[in-house]
Structures are given as structure tokens and as C-alpha cells.
Scaffold this active site. Structure first.
Site, PDB file in Angstrom:
ATOM      1  N   CYS A 120       0.863  -1.183   0.000  1.00  0.00           N
ATOM      2  CA  CYS A 120       0.000   0.000   0.000  1.00  0.00           C
ATOM      3  C   CYS A 120       0.902   1.236   0.000  1.00  0.00           C
ATOM      4  O   CYS A 120       2.082   1.136  -0.339  1.00  0.00           O
ATOM      5  CB  CYS A 120      -0.981  -0.016   1.172  1.00  0.00           C
ATOM      6  SG  CYS A 120      -0.214   0.057   2.805  1.00  0.00           S
ATOM      7  N   ASN A 136       2.199   1.521   4.378  1.00  0.00           N
ATOM      8  CA  ASN A 136       2.556   0.264   5.052  1.00  0.00           C
ATOM      9  C   ASN A 136       2.276   0.304   6.561  1.00  0.00           C
ATOM     10  O   ASN A 136       2.945  -0.347   7.348  1.00  0.00           O
ATOM     11  CB  ASN A 136       4.016  -0.128   4.777  1.00  0.00           C
ATOM     12  CG  ASN A 136       4.375  -1.569   5.142  1.00  0.00           C
ATOM     13  OD1 ASN A 136       5.499  -1.849   5.560  1.00  0.00           O
ATOM     14  ND2 ASN A 136       3.456  -2.488   5.008  1.00  0.00           N
ATOM     15  N   CYS A 192      -1.422   0.707   7.377  1.00  0.00           N
ATOM     16  CA  CYS A 192      -2.854   0.360   7.457  1.00  0.00           C
ATOM     17  C   CYS A 192      -3.172  -0.863   6.599  1.00  0.00           C
ATOM     18  O   CYS A 192      -3.227  -1.988   7.105  1.00  0.00           O
ATOM     19  CB  CYS A 192      -3.738   1.532   7.018  1.00  0.00           C
ATOM     20  SG  CYS A 192      -3.563   3.015   8.032  1.00  0.00           S
ATOM     21  N   ARG A 193      -3.393  -0.665   5.301  1.00  0.00           N
ATOM     22  CA  ARG A 193      -3.966  -1.729   4.467  1.00  0.00           C
ATOM     23  C   ARG A 193      -3.042  -2.920   4.247  1.00  0.00           C
ATOM     24  O   ARG A 193      -3.472  -4.074   4.377  1.00  0.00           O
ATOM     25  CB  ARG A 193      -4.401  -1.155   3.111  1.00  0.00           C
ATOM     26  CG  ARG A 193      -5.568  -0.205   3.214  1.00  0.00           C
ATOM     27  CD  ARG A 193      -5.739   0.598   1.944  1.00  0.00           C
ATOM     28  NE  ARG A 193      -4.583   1.447   1.686  1.00  0.00           N
ATOM     29  CZ  ARG A 193      -4.387   2.136   0.587  1.00  0.00           C
ATOM     30  NH1 ARG A 193      -5.272   2.060  -0.387  1.00  0.00           N
ATOM     31  NH2 ARG A 193      -3.321   2.899   0.448  1.00  0.00           N
ATOM     32  N   SER A 194      -1.778  -2.667   3.870  1.00  0.00           N
ATOM     33  CA  SER A 194      -0.942  -3.835   3.529  1.00  0.00           C
ATOM     34  C   SER A 194      -0.549  -4.669   4.747  1.00  0.00           C
ATOM     35  O   SER A 194      -0.529  -5.904   4.637  1.00  0.00           O
ATOM     36  CB  SER A 194       0.268  -3.449   2.663  1.00  0.00           C
ATOM     37  OG  SER A 194       1.135  -2.585   3.324  1.00  0.00           O
ATOM     38  N   ASP A 199      -8.386   3.865   0.948  1.00  0.00           N
ATOM     39  CA  ASP A 199      -7.411   4.091   2.020  1.00  0.00           C
ATOM     40  C   ASP A 199      -8.106   4.591   3.283  1.00  0.00           C
ATOM     41  O   ASP A 199      -8.625   5.709   3.310  1.00  0.00           O
ATOM     42  CB  ASP A 199      -6.376   5.122   1.543  1.00  0.00           C
ATOM     43  CG  ASP A 199      -5.157   5.132   2.432  1.00  0.00           C
ATOM     44  OD1 ASP A 199      -5.265   4.727   3.614  1.00  0.00           O
ATOM     45  OD2 ASP A 199      -4.093   5.552   1.955  1.00  0.00           O
TER      46      ASP A 199
HETATM   47  P1  4NP Z   1      -1.865   2.863   4.045  1.00  0.00           P
HETATM   48  O1  4NP Z   1      -2.470   4.237   4.622  1.00  0.00           O
HETATM   49  O2  4NP Z   1      -1.302   3.196   2.681  1.00  0.00           O
HETATM   50  O3  4NP Z   1      -3.050   1.965   3.955  1.00  0.00           O
HETATM   51  O4  4NP Z   1      -0.815   2.420   5.034  1.00  0.00           O
HETATM   52  C1  4NP Z   1      -1.715   5.423   4.738  1.00  0.00           C
HETATM   53  C2  4NP Z   1      -0.942   5.640   5.859  1.00  0.00           C
HETATM   54  C3  4NP Z   1      -0.226   6.819   5.987  1.00  0.00           C
HETATM   55  C4  4NP Z   1      -0.289   7.770   4.980  1.00  0.00           C
HETATM   56  C5  4NP Z   1      -1.051   7.541   3.857  1.00  0.00           C
HETATM   57  C6  4NP Z   1      -1.763   6.363   3.732  1.00  0.00           C
HETATM   58  N1  4NP Z   1       0.413   8.998   5.121  1.00  0.00           N
HETATM   59  O5  4NP Z   1       0.260   9.859   4.245  1.00  0.00           O
HETATM   60  O6  4NP Z   1       1.165   9.155   6.074  1.00  0.00           O
END
Ligand code: 4NP
Length: 161
Positions: free
Chosen positions: A8, A11, A13-15, A122
């Protein structure tokens, strides 16, 4: 051994949710030893950080436990992986940018294996961690079924599981 990297953006949340859900599904089917499972982010923004608390909480609510530290994906990891499973179209674009367009035959959107192909929105932005969990679970289950169907012999799959 089939190596799978869930990817994702951050790294956190989703992945990592996908990594832990997929590991649990594989364990439940007696296939834990058949996979090398990890997760990565396309960005280095969250490097070293643990799973974001609301994501960890929704996993725990569903009986899934584990830890992960955010790490940025490298081209070498894509080269060495059997499957690279991204969460959304933005991740797909970023991974193909990293590889210079190579290895597109092993890079898939996770929910492309389901009967309803879609992005995993997301939850960092939507704040809907239950929806992310449901989409990721659906994708992981569909991907595992695909693998068992495609590589069943190699996995030594026992249909009684
Ligand atoms: P992820 O979510 O891609 O599912 O881990 C996010 C976590 C942090 C950020 C963006 C998306 N960020 O911009 O910090």
C-alpha cells in the site's frame, strides 16, 4: 514456497492488515509453511512505524494478531517475489514506476481476484477501517482460492482442510 508481498502507500494500514489476514487464512487451511508473506509501502513516509492503531484494533476485533514495522518496497523485492498485491490503482502506478514497467505479470490489485474487482479505499483518509478490513478479507480469501486452484499440487494441498 510462494512469496507474496502486499503493498500500500504507507505500510501502516492496508498492507499490514492484508499480511496478517492472509497469514491467518493460510494457517487456517494448513498452508502457513507454503508461503513467505510480507508487506511494504511505496512511500518511506512511515518507515519504522508500527501498524496504525485503528487498523490494529479492527484486526484484534476480528481475532487477528501480529506486528509489523513499516518498510519501503524496493525493486529487488519485486524481482524476487512471486506475487505483488497492491491495494489500489495509485499503488499499481507507483510499483510499475519503481520497476520501470517491468514485472507487470506478477503485480495485481488484491481485489482483482474477487467477483467484484475494486480498489481498497485508504482508511487513512476514509476513516472506515471496518470497510477496509472487509475488502481486504474478501481479496485475501479470493487470492488464496486462486493460489490453491493454480498451485494446489505444489502446495501439497489437502482438500480436507
Ligand atoms: P496505508 O495508509 O497506505 O493503507 O498504510 C496510509 C498511511 C499513511 C499515509 C497515507 C496512507 N500517510 O500519508 O502518512
Amino acid at each position: 514456497m510462494i512469496s507474496v508481498i502486499f503493498v500500500c502507500l504507507g505500510n501502516i494500514c492496508r498492507s499490514p492488515m492484508a499480511e496478517l489476514i492472509f497469514r491467518k487464512l493460510a494457517e487456517d487451511r494448513g498452508l502457513a509453511l507454503s508461503f513467505d508473506i510480507t508487506s511494504r509501502g511505496t512511500s518511506d513516509e512511515e518507515e519504522g512505524n508500527p501498524v496504525y492503531y485503528p487498523a490494529a484494533r479492527v484486526l484484534r476485533d476480528h481475532g487477528i494478531f501480529g506486528t509489523h514495522r513499516a518498510t519501503q518496497l524496493t525493486k529487488k523485492e519485486v524481482v524476487n517475489a512471486d506475487y505483488v498485491l497492491v491495494m489500489d490503482s495509485g499503488n499499481l502506478y507507483d510499483v510499475l514506476n519503481l520497476t520501470g514497467g517491468q514485472f507487470s505479470d506478477k503485480i495485481f490489485k488484491l481485489c482483482s481476484f474477487t467477483s467484484r474487482p475494486r480498489d481498497v479505499a485508504d482508511p487513512w483518509y476514509t476513516r472506515d477501517f471496518e470497510k477496509a478490513y472487509a475488502d481486504i478479507y474478501d481479496g485475501c480469501e479470493a487470492f488464496l482460492n486462486y493460489i490453491v486452484h493454480k498451485h494446489g499440487d505444489m502446495l501439497g494441498y489437502d482438500s480436507r482442510h
